[in-house]
Scaffold this active site. Structure first.
Site, short mmCIF file in Angstrom:
data_model
loop_
_atom_site.label_atom_id
_atom_site.label_comp_id
_atom_site.label_asym_id
_atom_site.label_seq_id
_atom_site.Cartn_x
_atom_site.Cartn_y
_atom_site.Cartn_z
N CYS A 56 0.93 -0.90 0.05
CA CYS A 56 -0.33 0.07 0.16
C CYS A 56 0.94 1.25 0.08
O CYS A 56 1.95 1.31 0.07
CB CYS A 56 -0.60 0.38 1.24
SG CYS A 56 -2.56 -1.57 1.25
N GLY B 154 -0.77 0.69 -4.95
CA GLY B 154 -1.80 -0.35 -4.93
C GLY B 154 -3.17 0.97 -5.35
O GLY B 154 -3.26 1.50 -6.03
N TYR C 28 11.30 -4.57 -6.88
CA TYR C 28 10.65 -4.45 -7.77
C TYR C 28 8.80 -3.08 -7.15
O TYR C 28 8.52 -2.58 -8.09
CB TYR C 28 9.47 -6.04 -7.72
CG TYR C 28 8.18 -5.67 -8.15
CD1 TYR C 28 8.00 -5.58 -9.75
CD2 TYR C 28 6.73 -6.22 -7.36
CE1 TYR C 28 6.68 -6.07 -10.27
CE2 TYR C 28 6.01 -6.01 -7.65
CZ TYR C 28 5.31 -5.64 -9.08
OH TYR C 28 4.04 -5.84 -9.40
N ASN D 94 0.42 1.28 5.73
CA ASN D 94 1.21 0.01 4.92
C ASN D 94 2.23 -0.91 5.43
O ASN D 94 2.34 -0.58 6.23
CB ASN D 94 1.86 0.44 3.95
CG ASN D 94 2.94 -0.15 3.09
OD1 ASN D 94 2.71 -1.23 3.20
ND2 ASN D 94 3.92 0.49 2.93
N GLY D 95 1.38 -2.25 5.02
CA GLY D 95 1.76 -3.75 6.46
C GLY D 95 1.10 -4.44 6.65
O GLY D 95 -0.65 -4.31 6.63
#
Ligand code: SF4
Length: 474
Positions: free
Chosen positions: A14, A42, A263, A119-120
């Site tokens: 995210c 996201g 990535y 995020n996570g």
């Protein structure tokens, strides 16, 4: 549909973004542009929550399913008045696709309103949630972020400052996380003790920013200030930035997600002083050293394979070329072709430039092989366009283990490397040769930084649950 998933099969994490104007100006449009720059992290849903720290301190928010420019228009942004804003772009790793799971989460409690963008993944979220439910908590969503928000709200009743409440919550939650929180008067940034998830600070005139990646800081015309340190809690008020080192709960052995460099992150971002572009060049060079081959052209699979391909070319002396045209306009509303239809998702997304590859021996560099089907399709396309040979080089080691920290690595039975040797995979995808990044060479990408490589090695930086937490609330 997730745009990047089309070529990789991996889901990203995210993106979080925050803005605080110390002079009281509106920040919603800056948050919008920040999120726009983080869209690659996201594409399922997004949201912005703003509050006016000089006024009524009411939170106004807007969230929805879709891309940033689908959910927000000028009118909506104009209605979001306030000098403190928190934003989020979401790819669901925990909690599934539901409109109510869009973030930021906005929570009313006795001290006011808390907005939180996360995020996570929290690895002990199930236990923490049950604990809270037994003491009367009622949850509105199925995402683990609500567990964090609840913990902060509860702890806040016992502490003098919101930062202390955040610290108490951090001692309970385990996993990988970067948080941007707005309390009635403050913007707070938090990074997990291992530094698994990135978070950085920027500044433009009298406005401070927090962002998952530095590319978003640049997008709003701000100067990059620094990365938030692992385990750090940093707060912003009308008096500026404040970080209390006594609040830090960093661990000694840090573990940044190496896959950010391979990535996730945008090529123009910098995380913990390591340039993503540079890391990918290094990965490509390492591949060329490990797996040399006689060929005419090196090409990269867009987007993250492109820079690694350039690194391979620089090291090997084989010319670099652009073999693919990517259609960048595949949004969420893209209708995935049914099995019975002849068009494949990959073909709609990528097209081979025949003139470039015809009659040539090609080295094709990509960031990962997950199930193998996409890679096989791309090789087929290259050969159909006249490539004589296709030698595949992958800038990550084979995926063998799940990620518990917020990356959607498919389960073991879907990971091609889990049940096949490299030679078997080579044959299955139709490549003339195949070489994966060596685990031992990953460190060349990030220098002295401590990093996590658990999805390749199984060496998790912390205790992980027996099953994938991303399915726990379904
Ligand atoms: S397990 Fe893999 S994807 Fe997950 S944090 Fe570690 S390196 Fe990143």
């Amino acid at each position: 549909m997730d745009d990047r998933k089309l070529t990789t099969g991996m889901g990203e994490e995210c993106g979080v973004f925050g803005a605080y104007d110390m002079e009281g100006g509106d920040v919603a449009s800056s948050v919008y542009y920040g999120l726009f720059a983080l869209q690659h992290r996201g594409q399922e849903s997004c949201g912005i929550a703003v509050t006016d720290t000089y006024g009524e301190r009411k939170v106004h928010s807007r969230k929805g399913l879709g891309l940033v420019n689908e959910v927000f228009d000028e009118e909506t942004l104009d209605s979001l008045k306030g000098n403190l804003g928190v934003g989020h772009v979401r790819y669901s790793t925990a909690g599934g696709t539901r409109a109510e799971n869009a973030m930021p989460l906005v929570l009313n409690y006795v001290k006011g309103t808390l907005s939180i963008a996360h995020n996570g993944n929290i690895t002990n979220a199930v236990e923490l949630r049950h604990e809270l439910e037994y003491t009367g908590a009622i949850f509105q969503t199925t995402i683990d972020s609500e567990v964090i928000a609840y913990h902060i709200a509860r702890e806040r009743l016992k502490t003098k400052k919101v930062e202390e409440a955040v610290k108490s919550a951090m001692k309970k939650i385990e996993g990988g996380y970067a948080l941007v929180i707005s309390s009635p008067r403050k913007m707070i940034g938090v990074r997990d003790p291992f530094g698994l998830k990135p978070l950085c600070i920027g500044k433009r005139d009298h406005t401070y920013f927090l962002a998952s990646e530095s590319c978003a800081i640049a997008a709003v015309g701000a100067e990059f200030v620094r990365d938030v340190a692992p385990g750090e809690i940093v707060s912003f008020t009308k008096h500026g930035e404040k970080s209390d080192t006594s609040m830090s709960i960093a661990v000694e052995k840090q573990a940044r997600c190496i896959f950010e460099y391979i990535y996730f992150a945008r090529t123009d971002s910098k995380i913990d002083d390591v340039n993503v572009y540079h890391a990918r060049i290094v990965a490509g060079k390492a591949l060329a050293q490990s797996y040399p081959v006689e060929a005419d052209l090196v090409v990269g699979v867009p987007d993250s394979g492109l820079v690694a391909a350039k690194g391979y070319s620089e090291q090997s002396g084989i010319p670099y070329g652009m073999a693919f045209h990517k259609n960048s306009y595949v949004g969420r509303t893209f209708i995935k072709p049914k099995q019975s239809q002849r068009e494949s998702s990959v073909k709609i997304k990528l097209n081979v430039i025949e003139e470039v590859v015809k009659g040539k021996r090609i080295v094709m560099v990509d960031d990962s092989i997950v199930r193998g089907t996409t890679c096989a399709n791309i090789i087929k396309m290259l050969k159909k366009a006249g490539a004589k040979e296709v030698h595949v080089r992958i800038s990550s080691p084979p995926f063998l283990y799940p990620c518990y920290f917020g990356t959607d690595v498919p389960s073991n039975d879907q990971l091609i490397a889990h049940s096949h040797t490299t030679e078997e995979i080579r044959e299955m995808i139709g490549a003339d040769s195949l070489g994966y990044m060596e685990v031992g060479k990953l460190k060349e990408m990030v220098g002295e930084l401590g990093y996590c490589d658990a999805c390749f090695t199984g060496n998790y930086p912390m205790k992980v649950p027996g099953k994938d937490v991303s399915l726990a609330f379904e």
